[in-house]
Every structure is written in C-alpha cells, then in structure tokens.
Design a protein around this motif. Structure first.
Motif, PDB file in Angstrom:
ATOM      1  N   CYS A  22      38.421  37.096  43.203  1.00 36.83           N
ATOM      2  CA  CYS A  22      38.922  37.966  44.025  1.00 36.83           C
ATOM      3  C   CYS A  22      38.697  37.599  45.620  1.00 36.83           C
ATOM      4  CB  CYS A  22      37.774  39.113  44.122  1.00 36.83           C
ATOM      5  SG  CYS A  22      37.736  40.474  45.214  1.00 36.83           S
ATOM      6  N   CYS A  66      40.630  43.092  41.378  1.00 35.37           N
ATOM      7  CA  CYS A  66      39.171  43.062  41.180  1.00 35.37           C
ATOM      8  C   CYS A  66      38.851  44.330  40.656  1.00 35.37           C
ATOM      9  CB  CYS A  66      38.477  42.933  42.534  1.00 35.37           C
ATOM     10  SG  CYS A  66      36.590  43.107  42.508  1.00 35.37           S
ATOM     11  N   HIS A  85      37.823  46.904  46.862  1.00 33.58           N
ATOM     12  CA  HIS A  85      38.476  45.459  47.041  1.00 33.58           C
ATOM     13  C   HIS A  85      40.132  45.545  46.518  1.00 33.58           C
ATOM     14  CE1 HIS A  85      34.325  43.179  46.723  1.00 33.58           C
ATOM     15  NE2 HIS A  85      34.382  44.216  47.731  1.00 33.58           N
ATOM     16  N   CYS A 118      35.121  39.106  46.979  1.00 33.31           N
ATOM     17  CA  CYS A 118      34.024  38.684  46.378  1.00 33.31           C
ATOM     18  C   CYS A 118      33.963  37.359  45.577  1.00 33.31           C
ATOM     19  CB  CYS A 118      33.512  39.950  45.552  1.00 33.31           C
ATOM     20  SG  CYS A 118      34.363  40.186  44.040  1.00 33.31           S
TER      21      CYS A 118
HETATM   22 ZN    ZN Z   1      35.965  41.976  44.602  1.00 33.30          ZN
END
Ligand code: ZN
Length: 391
Positions: A211, A227, A232, A214
């Motif tokens: 992602c 994600c 996100h 993250c």
């Molecule tokens: Zn993420």
C-alpha cells in the motif's frame, strides 16, 4: 482485561458490541470452515453468545440461522431494534458475508474495532486471527510485552518504528535489516502473504503490492488492488506484463491523495505482519510517524511513545510542551466509547483523514481536551514563532 464481564450488562451499546464481536468471529470461522475443523465449533459458540444477548425467543436460534443473518445487514438483528440515530449506522449497514461466503473486505477493517475477548474460546486461538478476538490495546500489549519488559525506551521506539516502516518484505531483506539495526521482532512476527493479497499469474508466479500509505500488502480481488483499510484510498487496476513471466503493472483507478503506483513484488520468500498488528500498530503508526516527521520539519522536537507508550507524542515547541494521543478509528462511536471507558493521558488528536469526527466527539465528551492535526500544527507553528521573537 475482563472488564466486559463486570461491565453494565443492561447497557444496550455494550450488548450490541458483544453481538458484533460474536458475528465477526462467526463470519470469519464460517469463511475458513473447510480449512479448520474447529471453525464449526466456533460458529456454534458464537451462536450461543448471540442467543444469550438476545434472550429466549429473539434473534437467530441456531448456527445456520446466525449464518443467514450474517449475509444481511447487521442492523436487522433484534439487538439493534430501537437504536437511536447516534448509533453507528455504518455498523448497522454492514454485511459480513458475501454470496460466496467470504468475509466482505468493505467492512472487516471497520468491524475489527468492535472485537473484544469473549469467554470460552481459548482453544481456538491458534487459528482465529488476533483482530477477531482481541481489542486494540490487547494486541498492542502482546506485540510489545517483551520489549516493555526490557524497560529500554530506546529499544522500544526503534523496534516499534521498524514494524511500522517494514510491515512486509522479502524474508532475506527483513532479516538483514533486523540484524543491522539490532531491533527485536516480537509476538507473532511475520507470516506468509495471505491468499487474498496475492495476484496469481500461474502456480509458480505470484505477485503482491505494498500500500502506498502503510506498505502492507494490498487486497487483490479480480484485477482490482486496494488497501483493506479504507481511509488509504488509492485503488488500482492490474495491467498484465508482456509475458507471463514479466512483472505486472498497476494503473490508478481512483487517484487518491497519493497517486504513487507501487511496484509488484514476488510472493516467493515474501512475508508480512499479522493482520492484528498491522491494523492496530502499523495503521495508526503510519499516521504517528508522518505527524512526528512533519512536526520535526516545522522545527519542533518530538519524542515517540514516551514512558513506554503512556501516550503517542511528546512535543517540545519553543517554550511550550504538548502531550498528544493520536486516535484513528473508522467508527466514531467506538472512539467515543473507548475514550469514555479509558480516559486518555494526553490531548486527543484526530489525524487529517479523521478531522471530520471532531464535532461528534466534542458533542459527546465536551470536557475532553482534543484537537485536529491541522489545528495542532498551526499551534506548534505559533509556539515556535513566539520563541523566535523572544529569543
Ligand atoms: Zn494501507
């Protein structure tokens, strides 16, 4: 950790939370019943929890009836009858199982905020993922228990930062980083990339994508990649490589705030953190680190997770100091309930993706000391300016 046993049993919102937690676990168990023989026992036990909350003659009365309910919005369960407008409508609208009896990815990141320990299922722990059975504090405590024992703040911060910066990668790459940085990887550590986060070209060729926010493996459904944590927001589509051996690419479907397109990485030898550690350590950690770096760029001095995680950030700006707890919840109702149950040790800060929750939290908890990322950064800027003038 047993506060739910002694909690007020006639509290409607707590009863709903127990039903949501049991529904989550039953849905997960049902989705993996072919792989894990114990799963059917778990569905039966969770039916027991749901029946006990509803009382005789109300709600699903058998495992099959409970599974049927999980294919419809949770709000149709009798425990949600008479819930007021300020109840969490996102939860009432949530459908846990799709028509193929898989957990719906749209809701699992929301619903795991409702997870809590339920009695009598400890035998299931080996196969039941942490995020279905433990609440956030419990997962964090377990993840860092052995680090906290060492009582070294420096080790603790380095190891926690490491998990946040490297939630997935090749085994070799991670092993090398762990040994050069001298950090400790604890609790469940890293495991294989789960099936729903792999793109299969053929049995020997599989890929995954980190992602952009993250860095944990994104979910792959058909040719769509995103994600599992909805804030996100980037969504991508897979573009096949020239041959079955070449690396597939991604195009952005919905240009989120970050349009960075991650590169496909081979699944072979790749590992990622447990979903519970990702959700409750990496996801908030990505915001905590981003905020920390932004404040440092402004000229403030920041200490992360001081006093072994009593709160998130200690910020020194000019002559002013601030203690900050970053709160990143999908469900504002869970956030309010958790803040009520456990008053924070510091000022609560909503990151920029969650600033819209401010009014709801203020209305529910008017005396709570809270701010948003935008307001706080402006306050730090003023504090630094003031120092510039006086010195
Ligand atoms: Zn993420």
């Amino acid at each position: 950790m047993n506060e739910w046993i002694t909690g007020p049993r006639d509290d409607a919102s707590e009863r709903r939370r127990r039903v949501v937690a049991a529904a989550l676990r039953a849905a997960y168990a049902w989705s993996v019943r072919r792989r894990f023989p114990l799963a059917m026992r778990e569905v039966a036990m969770m039916t027991g929890v749901v029946m006990e909350v509803h009382g005789p003659g109300r709600g699903p009365a058998s495992p099959a009836a409970l599974i049927d309910c999980l294919r419809a919005p949770l709000g149709e369960l009798p425990v949600f009858d008479g819930s007021s407008d300020d109840e969490d409508s996102a939860i009432a609208d949530a459908v846990l199982l799709d028509r193929h009896d898989r957990m719906t990815p749209e809701v699992d990141d929301l619903i795991c905020e409702y997870a809590l320990p339920l009695a009598g299922t400890f035998a299931a722990e080996a196969w039941l993922p942490t995020w279905t059975r433990m609440h956030a504090d419990h997962i964090r405590q377990q993840a860092f228990a052995s680090l906290i024992e060492t009582r070294s703040q420096e080790d603790y911060v380095a190891s926690r930062k490491f998990l946040i910066d490297h939630p997935a990668g090749s085994r070799e790459e991670l092993a090398e980083l762990v040994s050069t940085m001298g950090v400790r990887v604890v609790f469940r550590g890293y495991t294989e990339i789960p099936a729903e986060r792999r793109y299969h070209v053929n049995p020997d060729t599989q890929w995954w994508w980190p992602c952009p926010v993250c860095a944990w493996p994104m979910s792959v459904a058909g040719r769509t990649v995103r994600c599992r944590y909805r804030p996100h927001t980037s969504v991508f589509r897979i573009v096949s490589g020239k041959t079955s051996l070449s690396r597939p690419g991604l195009t952005a479907v919905d240009e989120g705030p970050r349009a960075t397109r991650p590169e496909a990485r081979p699944v072979r030898d790749a590992v990622c953190l447990d979903a519970g550690v990702w959700r409750f350590v990496v996801v908030p950690g990505a915001s905590e680190l981003r905020l920390c770096r932004a404040l440092e760029e402004q000229g403030a001095e920041v200490r992360l997770w001081p006093e072994l995680d009593s709160y998130d950030l200690y910020v020194l700006a000019g002559e002013d100091t601030f203690r900050i707890d970053v709160k990143e919840y999908r469900s504002v109702h869970r956030l309010i309930a958790d803040l009520r149950a456990k008053p924070p040790q510091a000022r609560v800060l909503l990151p920029r993706t969650h600033e819209h929750q401010l009014d709801a939290v203020k209305a529910a908890l008017p005396s709570l000391d809270m701010t948003t990322e935008t307001r706080f950064r402006a306050q730090v800027r003023r504090a630094l300016k003031k120092e510039g003038r006086t010195s």
